[in-house]
Structure formats: structure tokens, C-alpha cells
Design a protein around this motif. Structure first.
Motif, mmCIF file in Angstrom:
data_model
loop_
_atom_site.group_PDB
_atom_site.id
_atom_site.type_symbol
_atom_site.label_atom_id
_atom_site.label_comp_id
_atom_site.label_asym_id
_atom_site.label_seq_id
_atom_site.Cartn_x
_atom_site.Cartn_y
_atom_site.Cartn_z
ATOM 1 N N ALA A 36 0.870 -1.184 0.000
ATOM 2 C CA ALA A 36 0.000 0.000 0.000
ATOM 3 C C ALA A 36 0.899 1.225 0.000
ATOM 4 O O ALA A 36 1.973 1.208 0.619
ATOM 5 C CB ALA A 36 -0.901 0.014 1.230
ATOM 6 N N SER A 37 0.464 2.275 -0.698
ATOM 7 C CA SER A 37 1.295 3.476 -0.776
ATOM 8 C C SER A 37 0.448 4.670 -1.162
ATOM 9 O O SER A 37 -0.406 4.560 -2.051
ATOM 10 C CB SER A 37 2.395 3.270 -1.833
ATOM 11 O OG SER A 37 3.231 4.407 -1.918
ATOM 12 N N LYS A 38 0.649 5.789 -0.483
ATOM 13 C CA LYS A 38 0.023 7.039 -0.955
ATOM 14 C C LYS A 38 0.859 8.236 -0.518
ATOM 15 O O LYS A 38 1.488 8.225 0.534
ATOM 16 C CB LYS A 38 -1.430 7.160 -0.507
ATOM 17 C CG LYS A 38 -1.717 7.067 0.959
ATOM 18 C CD LYS A 38 -3.246 6.970 1.177
ATOM 19 C CE LYS A 38 -3.566 6.684 2.631
ATOM 20 N NZ LYS A 38 -4.978 6.327 2.837
ATOM 21 N N GLN A 75 3.396 4.161 3.613
ATOM 22 C CA GLN A 75 3.382 2.861 2.947
ATOM 23 C C GLN A 75 3.173 1.727 3.948
ATOM 24 O O GLN A 75 3.545 1.841 5.116
ATOM 25 C CB GLN A 75 4.733 2.608 2.256
ATOM 26 C CG GLN A 75 5.019 3.602 1.151
ATOM 27 C CD GLN A 75 6.310 3.270 0.416
ATOM 28 O OE1 GLN A 75 7.351 3.116 1.042
ATOM 29 N NE2 GLN A 75 6.217 3.146 -0.886
ATOM 30 N N PHE A 133 -4.422 3.729 6.673
ATOM 31 C CA PHE A 133 -4.963 2.892 5.596
ATOM 32 C C PHE A 133 -6.191 2.102 6.058
ATOM 33 O O PHE A 133 -6.233 1.602 7.185
ATOM 34 C CB PHE A 133 -3.910 1.883 5.116
ATOM 35 C CG PHE A 133 -2.750 2.514 4.398
ATOM 36 C CD1 PHE A 133 -2.844 2.862 3.052
ATOM 37 C CD2 PHE A 133 -1.554 2.778 5.066
ATOM 38 C CE1 PHE A 133 -1.775 3.448 2.388
ATOM 39 C CE2 PHE A 133 -0.477 3.372 4.413
ATOM 40 C CZ PHE A 133 -0.591 3.705 3.063
ATOM 41 N N THR A 134 -7.139 1.953 5.128
ATOM 42 C CA THR A 134 -8.236 1.010 5.345
ATOM 43 C C THR A 134 -7.771 -0.354 4.817
ATOM 44 O O THR A 134 -6.819 -0.423 4.014
ATOM 45 C CB THR A 134 -9.494 1.425 4.555
ATOM 46 O OG1 THR A 134 -9.174 1.372 3.153
ATOM 47 C CG2 THR A 134 -9.942 2.832 4.918
ATOM 48 N N ASP A 135 -8.452 -1.415 5.217
ATOM 49 C CA ASP A 135 -8.091 -2.756 4.736
ATOM 50 C C ASP A 135 -8.138 -2.820 3.215
ATOM 51 O O ASP A 135 -7.302 -3.460 2.583
ATOM 52 C CB ASP A 135 -9.044 -3.818 5.314
ATOM 53 C CG ASP A 135 -8.771 -4.077 6.795
ATOM 54 O OD1 ASP A 135 -7.725 -3.625 7.292
ATOM 55 O OD2 ASP A 135 -9.621 -4.716 7.437
ATOM 56 N N ALA A 136 -9.115 -2.136 2.613
ATOM 57 C CA ALA A 136 -9.299 -2.195 1.157
ATOM 58 C C ALA A 136 -8.142 -1.541 0.394
ATOM 59 O O ALA A 136 -7.946 -1.818 -0.790
ATOM 60 C CB ALA A 136 -10.620 -1.536 0.776
ATOM 61 N N GLU A 137 -7.388 -0.674 1.059
ATOM 62 C CA GLU A 137 -6.269 0.014 0.395
ATOM 63 C C GLU A 137 -4.984 -0.817 0.406
ATOM 64 O O GLU A 137 -3.989 -0.422 -0.188
ATOM 65 C CB GLU A 137 -6.000 1.358 1.077
ATOM 66 C CG GLU A 137 -7.082 2.393 0.841
ATOM 67 C CD GLU A 137 -6.846 3.672 1.620
ATOM 68 O OE1 GLU A 137 -6.942 4.751 1.021
ATOM 69 O OE2 GLU A 137 -6.578 3.602 2.841
ATOM 70 N N ILE A 138 -5.007 -1.930 1.128
ATOM 71 C CA ILE A 138 -3.811 -2.771 1.246
ATOM 72 C C ILE A 138 -3.998 -3.994 0.359
ATOM 73 O O ILE A 138 -4.914 -4.795 0.561
ATOM 74 C CB ILE A 138 -3.575 -3.191 2.720
ATOM 75 C CG1 ILE A 138 -3.501 -1.951 3.618
ATOM 76 C CG2 ILE A 138 -2.304 -4.029 2.829
ATOM 77 C CD1 ILE A 138 -3.551 -2.251 5.100
ATOM 78 N N VAL A 139 -3.129 -4.096 -0.642
ATOM 79 C CA VAL A 139 -3.285 -5.170 -1.629
ATOM 80 C C VAL A 139 -2.001 -5.991 -1.651
ATOM 81 O O VAL A 139 -0.974 -5.570 -2.202
ATOM 82 C CB VAL A 139 -3.584 -4.599 -3.027
ATOM 83 C CG1 VAL A 139 -3.819 -5.726 -4.021
ATOM 84 C CG2 VAL A 139 -4.798 -3.677 -2.972
#
Ligand code: CMP
Length: 140
Positions: A36-38, A75, A133-139
Motif C-alpha cells: 500500500a502506498s500514498k 506505505q 490505511f483502510t483494509d481495502a487500500e492494502i493489496v
């Protein structure tokens, strides 16, 4: 050791010098995977809450001011023993003490502008990941 997730910040001194790619390369070469990263610009409230554990330390307000002085890249990193591995790749908090080849030895400017943050344990990793991060943002 099991696969873990840890939290990382590429700090404003590094985004300012456009070396986020060099830092991510060090993490990847060390065996960590960015899941995950933003890129964000933290608010003062966010930075203050994130570093609340240091509230009584003399450097707290300077640290908050530094962390909102420019964009950061937050991240989630995944890998075998990721928490300890990330800390090894980052090097000591004070770049003067960081081992050769570590991110902080190569890139940090000072103990404050030390280019990266990494979680220091399993509980803080979980809390820090959840902070941004939400769970959905972590792939993975
Ligand atoms: P970090 O891993 O992000 O956690 C807290 C931060 O406080 C640390 O990295 C440093 O950048 C910053 N800091 C500033 N001054 C000090 C200090 N004297 N001792 C420890 N950390 C400091």
C-alpha cells in the motif's frame, strides 16, 4: 519468522529531494514488498496524533512542524520479519549512528530530517497502518 506487515513513512526531506524511488528501491532490494502506498500532506492534527507518544519530548513540536513541512509517502511493507527488517534497512534514528549502506546513512540530513520512519514493534505497526490505511487500500 512469519510474514509481517509494517508501516513506513518517507519524510518531507526525502520527498523534497525527489529520492522516494531510491528509498523504495532499498526497501525492495532488502526483501520488502510495498502493498500500500500514498503520497499525502499531513495536517498538523494528524502529525500531532501520529507522534503523540513523543508529546512530552522537547523535540515534539519541531518534529510535528517538520512532518507537515511538505508531502510524505506513507506505505505498508510486507515480508518475512518485516518490522525488524525495515528497521535494519533504515538504520539508526540518528544518521551519525547509522550503519553504512542503510537509508539513513546514505540519505538522512539530521536526526529530525532522517528521511524515513518505521514501526518499532507488532502493536505499533498495526496501529500505525490503521492510522493511515483502510483494509481495502492494502493489496498484498
Ligand atoms: P521516527 O522514527 O520518525 O520517530 C520519532 C522521530 O523523532 C524520529 O524518527 C526523529 O526523526 C525525531 N527526533 C527528533 N529529535 C529526536 C531526538 N533527539 N531523539 C529521537 N528522535 C528525534
Amino acid at each position: 519468522m512469519a510474514v509481517q506487515r509494517t508501516f513506513s513513512i518517507i519524510k518531507p526531506d526525502a520527498t523534497k529531494r525527489n529520492i522516494t524511488g531510491k528509498i523504495v528501491s532499498k526497501l525492495e532490494e532488502g526483501g520488502l514488498r510495498v502493498v500500500a502506498s500514498k503520497r499525502i500532506h499531513m495536517t498538523e492534527a494528524q502529525a500531532g496524533d501520529f507522534y503523540a507518544v513523543h508529546k512530552e519530548r522537547p523535540f515534539y513540536q519541531d518534529l510535528v512542524n517538520f512532518m507537515i513541512s511538505g508531502p510524505v509517502v506513507v506505505q505498508v511493507l510486507e515480508g518475512e520479519d518485516a518490522i525488524a527488517k525495515n528497521r535494519e534497512i533504515m538504520g539508526a534514528t540518528n544518521p551519525a549512528d547509522a550503519a553504512a549502506g542503510t537509508i539513513r546513512a546514505e540519505f538522512a540530513e539530521s536526526i529530525e530530517a532522517n528521511s524515513v520512519h518505521g514501526s518499532d514493534g507488532e502493536d505499533t505497526a498495526a496501529e500505525e497502518i490503521k492510522f493511515f490505511f483502510t483494509d481495502a487500500e492494502i493489496v498484498g
